[in-house]
Write an enzyme that holds these catalytic residues in place. Sequence first.
Site, mmCIF file in Angstrom:
data_model
loop_
_atom_site.group_PDB
_atom_site.id
_atom_site.type_symbol
_atom_site.label_atom_id
_atom_site.label_comp_id
_atom_site.label_asym_id
_atom_site.label_seq_id
_atom_site.Cartn_x
_atom_site.Cartn_y
_atom_site.Cartn_z
ATOM 1 N N LEU A 93 -19.750 -11.687 -8.432
ATOM 2 C CA LEU A 93 -20.552 -12.697 -8.195
ATOM 3 C C LEU A 93 -19.778 -13.929 -8.943
ATOM 4 C CD1 LEU A 93 -23.882 -10.956 -8.967
ATOM 5 C CD2 LEU A 93 -23.088 -12.106 -6.907
ATOM 6 N N LEU B 68 -7.505 -0.194 -2.700
ATOM 7 C CA LEU B 68 -6.731 -0.572 -3.801
ATOM 8 C C LEU B 68 -6.916 -2.224 -3.847
ATOM 9 C CD1 LEU B 68 -3.699 1.495 -3.107
ATOM 10 C CD2 LEU B 68 -5.249 2.106 -4.528
ATOM 11 N N ARG B 69 -6.910 -2.781 -5.316
ATOM 12 C CA ARG B 69 -6.980 -4.265 -5.314
ATOM 13 C C ARG B 69 -5.741 -4.530 -5.758
ATOM 14 N NH1 ARG B 69 -11.757 -4.264 -9.397
ATOM 15 N NH2 ARG B 69 -10.601 -2.257 -9.913
ATOM 16 N N CYS C 60 -6.685 -9.041 2.467
ATOM 17 C CA CYS C 60 -7.854 -7.797 2.998
ATOM 18 C C CYS C 60 -9.133 -8.532 3.535
ATOM 19 C CB CYS C 60 -8.003 -7.084 2.014
ATOM 20 S SG CYS C 60 -6.785 -5.556 1.965
ATOM 21 N N VAL D 56 0.915 -1.425 0.019
ATOM 22 C CA VAL D 56 -0.017 -0.023 -0.207
ATOM 23 C C VAL D 56 0.819 1.226 -0.085
ATOM 24 C CG1 VAL D 56 -1.719 1.230 1.280
ATOM 25 C CG2 VAL D 56 -1.939 -1.011 1.055
ATOM 26 N N ARG E 79 -0.870 -14.611 0.559
ATOM 27 C CA ARG E 79 -1.449 -14.437 1.928
ATOM 28 C C ARG E 79 -2.915 -15.060 1.726
ATOM 29 N NH1 ARG E 79 -0.116 -8.506 3.547
ATOM 30 N NH2 ARG E 79 0.116 -8.231 1.259
ATOM 31 N N GLU F 207 -7.721 2.780 2.427
ATOM 32 C CA GLU F 207 -7.300 2.523 1.028
ATOM 33 C C GLU F 207 -8.269 1.423 0.293
ATOM 34 O OE1 GLU F 207 -6.075 -0.471 -0.391
ATOM 35 O OE2 GLU F 207 -5.924 -1.695 1.719
ATOM 36 N N GLY G 35 -16.606 -19.925 -6.829
ATOM 37 C CA GLY G 35 -15.498 -20.543 -7.136
ATOM 38 C C GLY G 35 -14.903 -21.260 -5.505
HETATM 39 C C1 UDX Z 1 -9.767 -6.246 -1.810
HETATM 40 C C2 UDX Z 1 -10.717 -5.197 -2.144
HETATM 41 O O1 UDX Z 1 -11.426 -5.380 -3.529
HETATM 42 C C3 UDX Z 1 -10.070 -3.852 -2.087
HETATM 43 O O2 UDX Z 1 -10.970 -2.767 -2.217
HETATM 44 C C4 UDX Z 1 -9.370 -3.646 -0.715
HETATM 45 O O3 UDX Z 1 -8.553 -2.569 -0.257
HETATM 46 C C5 UDX Z 1 -8.399 -4.700 -0.480
HETATM 47 O O4 UDX Z 1 -9.048 -6.004 -0.674
HETATM 48 P P1 UDX Z 1 -7.821 -7.704 -3.196
HETATM 49 O O5 UDX Z 1 -7.486 -8.599 -2.037
HETATM 50 O O6 UDX Z 1 -6.448 -7.134 -3.748
HETATM 51 O O7 UDX Z 1 -8.768 -6.457 -2.914
HETATM 52 O O8 UDX Z 1 -8.704 -8.624 -4.120
HETATM 53 P P2 UDX Z 1 -10.100 -8.628 -4.767
HETATM 54 O O9 UDX Z 1 -9.704 -8.553 -6.344
HETATM 55 O O10 UDX Z 1 -11.089 -7.859 -4.233
HETATM 56 O O11 UDX Z 1 -10.206 -10.321 -4.644
HETATM 57 C C6 UDX Z 1 -10.276 -10.862 -3.337
HETATM 58 C C7 UDX Z 1 -10.754 -12.125 -3.339
HETATM 59 O O12 UDX Z 1 -12.014 -12.276 -3.730
HETATM 60 C C8 UDX Z 1 -9.692 -13.060 -4.215
HETATM 61 O O13 UDX Z 1 -9.316 -14.281 -3.567
HETATM 62 C C9 UDX Z 1 -10.699 -13.362 -5.204
HETATM 63 O O14 UDX Z 1 -10.160 -14.694 -6.040
HETATM 64 C C10 UDX Z 1 -11.995 -13.457 -4.784
HETATM 65 N N1 UDX Z 1 -13.233 -13.209 -5.630
HETATM 66 C C11 UDX Z 1 -13.542 -11.926 -6.021
HETATM 67 C C12 UDX Z 1 -14.029 -14.032 -5.940
HETATM 68 O O15 UDX Z 1 -13.891 -15.278 -5.445
HETATM 69 N N2 UDX Z 1 -15.209 -14.016 -6.710
HETATM 70 C C13 UDX Z 1 -15.200 -12.888 -7.192
HETATM 71 O O16 UDX Z 1 -16.544 -12.626 -7.727
HETATM 72 C C14 UDX Z 1 -14.428 -11.887 -6.776
#
Ligand code: UDX
Length: 434
Positions: free
Chosen positions: A245, A146-147, A255, A15, A322, A144, A248
């Site tokens: 949606l 951020l993804r 996060c 971050v 993680r 934040e 899986g």
């Molecule tokens: C997330 C939030 O989106 C972000 O706003 C926050 O600040 C930090 O956490 P991130 O952890 O980078 O970001 O990943 P994200 O793309 O949101 O996906 C999180 C998890 O959910 C992943 O393991 C992903 O595979 C899973 N996921 C996401 C699903 O299983 N299905 C989905 O439809 C979307």
Amino acid sequence: MSEKESIGVVGAGWVGLVTAACFAELGRPVVVREIIAEKVDTLRRGEVPIHEPGLPELIEKNRERLTFTTEMGELLDAARLIFVCVQTPPTYSGDADLSAVQRAVEEIGDPEGKALVMKSTVPVGTGRIIHRDAPGLAYVSCPEFLREGTAVKDFMEPDRVVVGADPGDEWAADEVAAVYEPVGAPIVRTDLSSAEMIKLASNAYLATKISFINEIANVCDEVGADVTEVARGMGMDPRIGGSFLNAGLGFGGSCFPKDTQALKMLAGNIGYHFQLLSSVIEVNELQKRRVMSKLSKHLDSLVGKRVALLGLAFKPDTDDMREASSLVLAHRLEGEGATVVAFDPVATERARDLLPSVEMAGSALDALDGADAAVLVTEWPEFAELDWAEVAKRMGNPLLVDGRNFLDPDAVRAAGITYEAIGRPSLPDRSAVG
Ligand code: UDX
């Protein structure tokens, strides 16, 4: 705040680095203070210690505006706004571990005329406690969103910027809002605790969407519906929305697992049982079992079987391991007596220490060589490009469980591979036709 006034960033983690590089890109000089001297040396050499698309280029481009130091004093001399971007991992109890935040706060002290801007995700109420102990220092919450994998774009084109401060600290909130002004996003101004809650509630809600669709998928499996079609039809209703949606293996990363636990604990600590969130967490933990049951549909036992994992990182475009589903799956497969071999385009090195008994392959095809089954764990785009005829030839037993509903079932089946997905039982097996 003048155009050229420096911004301070505490913590050169994922971050902190993205935040620093993006503020520099917006024209601000940035002083980044990192406690680990080797990391500072690495960054000074122009190397970036994490995998985040676009970040190395941004740091290189803005090298002149970025200063990396181990000295908090250097940061405090230069900056009035101090963005704290340190880790807040979960403790064994599930509460957030605030020791890195506390250390940063102690080192910053209570200087007049400066503001601590909290980027790290902290329990609601943390800001007011810190502020009580350091009343001279203004305190702003600016969480934040951020993804990983798209963090630079998320920073530069955010949906909103949340800026929360209590009365008396409005000047600091105004300055933080001004720093973000060039990105052109709506600024949500709130009190301190509401800003902290927006972050936790947003992540909890997104996690809820994922667990919800995963449970729908599990029911689809039993009743012969296809969850991807169901999600498509649901998502067209703007009140629902189509994102998050994808059914899986469940959510992982730095996060969602931590923030859902932290919010559940926060509620629990004040005597409120957050029932929905408890279920969201439980559903996510149980979701990995679906893969095991898909495998056992086709294999009597996993003892002595070779199972290939395609992907190890918690999601594509990152090497972050993680809370990755691959960790749980690998242990469970080994527990059932299988030998696990894995390939990930970038996370193999990071995964090696975490999964010492897993054989790390140099390519997806190498991992699939002689495998009795394969599980797609991370939806890296290159896995969709695999030559399925070659995969079928290489595998000892062509069985593939798509843990992300990512692959084209027709293409996989056309090669003679038995294809299983999550919540898609009604897919016709077209490979059998003609
Ligand atoms: C997330 C939030 O989106 C972000 O706003 C926050 O600040 C930090 O956490 P991130 O952890 O980078 O970001 O990943 P994200 O793309 O949101 O996906 C999180 C998890 O959910 C992943 O393991 C992903 O595979 C899973 N996921 C996401 C699903 O299983 N299905 C989905 O439809 C979307």
